[in-house]
Design a protein around this motif. Structure first.
Motif, PDB file in Angstrom:
ATOM      1  N   ARG A  35       0.837  -1.207   0.000  1.00 48.40           N
ATOM      2  CA  ARG A  35       0.000   0.000   0.000  1.00 48.40           C
ATOM      3  C   ARG A  35       0.872   1.258   0.000  1.00 48.40           C
ATOM      4  O   ARG A  35       0.604   2.216  -0.723  1.00 48.40           O
ATOM      5  CB  ARG A  35      -0.914  -0.016   1.223  1.00 48.40           C
ATOM      6  CG  ARG A  35      -1.941   1.095   1.236  1.00 48.40           C
ATOM      7  CD  ARG A  35      -3.090   0.768   2.180  1.00 48.40           C
ATOM      8  NE  ARG A  35      -2.676   0.624   3.554  1.00 48.40           N
ATOM      9  CZ  ARG A  35      -2.746  -0.496   4.253  1.00 48.40           C
ATOM     10  NH1 ARG A  35      -3.204  -1.601   3.693  1.00 48.40           N
ATOM     11  NH2 ARG A  35      -2.361  -0.539   5.506  1.00 48.40           N
ATOM     12  N   GLU A  36       1.930   1.236   0.791  1.00 45.15           N
ATOM     13  CA  GLU A  36       2.841   2.380   0.846  1.00 45.15           C
ATOM     14  C   GLU A  36       3.495   2.631  -0.507  1.00 45.15           C
ATOM     15  O   GLU A  36       3.594   3.771  -0.965  1.00 45.15           O
ATOM     16  CB  GLU A  36       3.906   2.106   1.914  1.00 45.15           C
ATOM     17  CG  GLU A  36       4.856   3.252   2.162  1.00 45.15           C
ATOM     18  CD  GLU A  36       5.834   2.923   3.278  1.00 45.15           C
ATOM     19  OE1 GLU A  36       7.004   3.315   3.173  1.00 45.15           O
ATOM     20  OE2 GLU A  36       5.413   2.271   4.260  1.00 45.15           O
ATOM     21  N   GLN A  37       3.938   1.560  -1.170  1.00 45.91           N
ATOM     22  CA  GLN A  37       4.569   1.695  -2.476  1.00 45.91           C
ATOM     23  C   GLN A  37       3.578   2.192  -3.521  1.00 45.91           C
ATOM     24  O   GLN A  37       3.890   3.065  -4.339  1.00 45.91           O
ATOM     25  CB  GLN A  37       5.172   0.355  -2.910  1.00 45.91           C
ATOM     26  CG  GLN A  37       5.862   0.373  -4.270  1.00 45.91           C
ATOM     27  CD  GLN A  37       7.042   1.330  -4.310  1.00 45.91           C
ATOM     28  OE1 GLN A  37       7.738   1.493  -3.306  1.00 45.91           O
ATOM     29  NE2 GLN A  37       7.279   1.951  -5.449  1.00 45.91           N
ATOM     30  N   LEU A  38       2.360   1.648  -3.495  1.00 44.83           N
ATOM     31  CA  LEU A  38       1.353   2.040  -4.474  1.00 44.83           C
ATOM     32  C   LEU A  38       0.941   3.496  -4.304  1.00 44.83           C
ATOM     33  O   LEU A  38       0.645   4.187  -5.285  1.00 44.83           O
ATOM     34  CB  LEU A  38       0.129   1.124  -4.372  1.00 44.83           C
ATOM     35  CG  LEU A  38       0.302  -0.291  -4.914  1.00 44.83           C
ATOM     36  CD1 LEU A  38      -0.934  -1.128  -4.617  1.00 44.83           C
ATOM     37  CD2 LEU A  38       0.581  -0.276  -6.412  1.00 44.83           C
ATOM     38  N   ARG A  39       0.925   3.981  -3.067  1.00 43.14           N
ATOM     39  CA  ARG A  39       0.606   5.395  -2.844  1.00 43.14           C
ATOM     40  C   ARG A  39       1.619   6.292  -3.544  1.00 43.14           C
ATOM     41  O   ARG A  39       1.256   7.280  -4.197  1.00 43.14           O
ATOM     42  CB  ARG A  39       0.599   5.709  -1.345  1.00 43.14           C
ATOM     43  CG  ARG A  39      -0.663   5.325  -0.621  1.00 43.14           C
ATOM     44  CD  ARG A  39      -0.828   6.107   0.665  1.00 43.14           C
ATOM     45  NE  ARG A  39       0.249   5.911   1.607  1.00 43.14           N
ATOM     46  CZ  ARG A  39       0.213   5.046   2.623  1.00 43.14           C
ATOM     47  NH1 ARG A  39      -0.839   4.272   2.792  1.00 43.14           N
ATOM     48  NH2 ARG A  39       1.223   4.948   3.465  1.00 43.14           N
ATOM     49  N   LEU A  40       2.892   5.951  -3.402  1.00 40.41           N
ATOM     50  CA  LEU A  40       3.941   6.753  -4.034  1.00 40.41           C
ATOM     51  C   LEU A  40       3.826   6.703  -5.555  1.00 40.41           C
ATOM     52  O   LEU A  40       3.982   7.719  -6.240  1.00 40.41           O
ATOM     53  CB  LEU A  40       5.318   6.246  -3.593  1.00 40.41           C
ATOM     54  CG  LEU A  40       5.652   6.454  -2.112  1.00 40.41           C
ATOM     55  CD1 LEU A  40       6.990   5.797  -1.775  1.00 40.41           C
ATOM     56  CD2 LEU A  40       5.690   7.931  -1.755  1.00 40.41           C
ATOM     57  N   GLU A  41       3.541   5.506  -6.094  1.00 45.95           N
ATOM     58  CA  GLU A  41       3.403   5.370  -7.541  1.00 45.95           C
ATOM     59  C   GLU A  41       2.199   6.142  -8.055  1.00 45.95           C
ATOM     60  O   GLU A  41       2.261   6.805  -9.101  1.00 45.95           O
ATOM     61  CB  GLU A  41       3.282   3.888  -7.909  1.00 45.95           C
ATOM     62  CG  GLU A  41       4.564   3.099  -7.662  1.00 45.95           C
ATOM     63  CD  GLU A  41       4.396   1.619  -7.952  1.00 45.95           C
ATOM     64  OE1 GLU A  41       3.300   1.225  -8.421  1.00 45.95           O
ATOM     65  OE2 GLU A  41       5.336   0.857  -7.710  1.00 45.95           O
ATOM     66  N   LEU A  42       1.091   6.053  -7.322  1.00 45.84           N
ATOM     67  CA  LEU A  42      -0.124   6.766  -7.724  1.00 45.84           C
ATOM     68  C   LEU A  42       0.107   8.273  -7.710  1.00 45.84           C
ATOM     69  O   LEU A  42      -0.297   8.990  -8.635  1.00 45.84           O
ATOM     70  CB  LEU A  42      -1.274   6.394  -6.789  1.00 45.84           C
ATOM     71  CG  LEU A  42      -2.594   7.140  -6.986  1.00 45.84           C
ATOM     72  CD1 LEU A  42      -3.102   6.972  -8.399  1.00 45.84           C
ATOM     73  CD2 LEU A  42      -3.629   6.660  -5.982  1.00 45.84           C
ATOM     74  N   LEU A  43       0.770   8.761  -6.667  1.00 43.62           N
ATOM     75  CA  LEU A  43       1.053  10.180  -6.561  1.00 43.62           C
ATOM     76  C   LEU A  43       1.919  10.658  -7.724  1.00 43.62           C
ATOM     77  O   LEU A  43       1.642  11.680  -8.351  1.00 43.62           O
ATOM     78  CB  LEU A  43       1.755  10.469  -5.235  1.00 43.62           C
ATOM     79  CG  LEU A  43       1.959  11.925  -4.856  1.00 43.62           C
ATOM     80  CD1 LEU A  43       0.619  12.639  -4.729  1.00 43.62           C
ATOM     81  CD2 LEU A  43       2.738  12.025  -3.552  1.00 43.62           C
ATOM     82  N   SER A  44       2.956   9.882  -8.047  1.00 47.23           N
ATOM     83  CA  SER A  44       3.841  10.237  -9.153  1.00 47.23           C
ATOM     84  C   SER A  44       3.088  10.241 -10.479  1.00 47.23           C
ATOM     85  O   SER A  44       3.240  11.156 -11.302  1.00 47.23           O
ATOM     86  CB  SER A  44       5.010   9.253  -9.212  1.00 47.23           C
ATOM     87  OG  SER A  44       5.818   9.493 -10.330  1.00 47.23           O
TER      88      SER A  44
END
Length: 382
Positions: free
Chosen positions: A200-209
């Motif tokens: 979830r933490e990784q996906l948040r960063l990817e989504l934000l980018s």
């Protein structure tokens, strides 16, 4: 600029930057409970979403955030109010306007991902393109799907079926399907709740980018405060069908307008009491631990109020080592939580939580203190 970015930019028309992508006005949606009473899931909500903005709807279960999202998408019909997308009225209860979801030019990612189980990842992503009007050519579909797979970091999954993927991989495919059409508005209904914390933490960063690169406007539903703080340009904190506060994350956290918002966003220390006087820059309450001075508030003397201050702004000093907002206490717990240490101290029956390395063992007599400028004085609402 990537091919996907160019596709999205091509959808924008001159003047779109000034016109809100989403404007909802006076939305009301009521449901009848089993006992016959009426509950307003959405209660007179009005807000706007700007081009390229990431707006998060934050609140507990049952606060109305998903219902509001579904009304914007056209999956629920409101009882009153209107929804305007890019300047076009797509719903107006009073005038009987209600465009179906497929005519609203938006994408949506569901909590369950909603991937077709009998289709490969490639075909799932291609689905909205193949059903668009006008339909793009086969070569264009192939190019855009492969670009979407690359953007979400899963180029190798094109031939895989959903049951052959992890939850995180399915989420990436759902995101690729949402962005492949180049829509400038994407709705998210708690899309990361079904994956483990690290993913979830990784996906948040990817989504934000991805959102920053493509520039689409996003309306994102979550009950996760960390998620909201990381993703949002602005947060709408919802409670009982209403927007309780709408502001940027720093303002929501540092200057909540109500006890409800302060309690839901982060952890707070609270002291309830009565306003006894106003000074030049402070308001003073009488509480169970004595007088508490906080930032001046527009409350009448004698009014019931609550002093709210964050654990990271609360300090421990040696017993008797402070004058303003100083409460003799005893350390009752020291909790090591990895990234930080939490200390609990009690003054009589009143507990205080503190963050940081205070170097005080359990049983130590100390003084709990906080600066008046770090204390908010708010109405003592429920």
């Amino acid at each position: 600029m990537t091919l996907m970015s160019q596709d999205l930019a091509a959808r924008r028309e001159p003047g779109d930057e000034q016109e809100p992508v989403v404007r909802v006005s006076g939305l009301v949606k009521a449901f009848r409970r089993a006992d016959g009473s009426i509950a307003r899931a959405v209660d007179d909500v009005s807000l706007e979403v700007r081009p390229g903005e990431f707006l998060v709807l934050l609140g507990p279960s049952g606060c109305g955030k998903t219902t509001l999202l579904r009304i914007i998408a056209g999956l629920e019909r409101a009882d009153a109010g209107s929804v305007t997308l890019r300047g076009e009225e797509v719903f107006a209860a009073q005038r009987g306007v209600d465009l179906p979801p497929e005519r609203r030019r938006l994408s949506m990612i569901f909590q369950s991902y909603a991937l077709w189980p009998h289709m490969t990842a490639f075909d799932n992503i291609a689905y909205p393109l193949r059903n668009a009007r006008p339909k793009p050519g086969r070569a264009d579909v192939d190019r855009r799907v492969r670009a979407a797979l690359e953007m979400v970091g899963t180029p190798e999954l094109g031939r895989q079926y959903p049951n052959q993927m992890s939850g995180g991989q399915q989420q990436r495919i759902a995101l690729a399907r949402a962005i492949v059409g180049g829509d400038d508005l994407v709705l998210f209904d708690e899309p990361l709740s079904n994956v483990d914390a690290k993913v979830r933490e990784q996906l948040r960063l990817e989504l934000l980018s991805l959102q920053r690169e493509l520039g689409f406007a996003a309306v994102y539903v979550t009950h996760d405060q960390t998620e909201a703080m990381e993703l949002a340009h602005r947060i709408a904190v919802m409670g009982h069908g209403r927007v309780r506060q709408l502001a940027d994350p720093a303002t929501i956290y540092r200057r909540p307008v109500s006890r409800y918002v302060a309690n839901f966003v982060g952890t707070s220390n609270e002291l309830t009491g009565t306003v006894v006087r106003h000074e030049e820059r402070t308001t003073v309450l009488r509480t169970v631990v004595g007088e508490v001075a906080g930032a001046r508030a527009d409350l009448a003397v004698g009014a019931e109020a609550v002093a709210v201050f964050r654990p990271e702004r609360t300090r421990l000093v040696a017993a008797g080592g402070a004058e303003e907002n100083a409460w003799p206490s005893e350390v009752t717990a020291v909790l090591f939580l990895g990234a930080h240490t939490e200390t609990v101290a009690k003054a009589g029956e009143q507990s205080f939580r503190l963050l940081g390395d205070h170097d005080a063992a359990e049983g130590t007599r100390v003084t709990v203190t906080v600066r008046a400028e770090d204390v908010l004085i708010l109405p003592a609402e429920g």
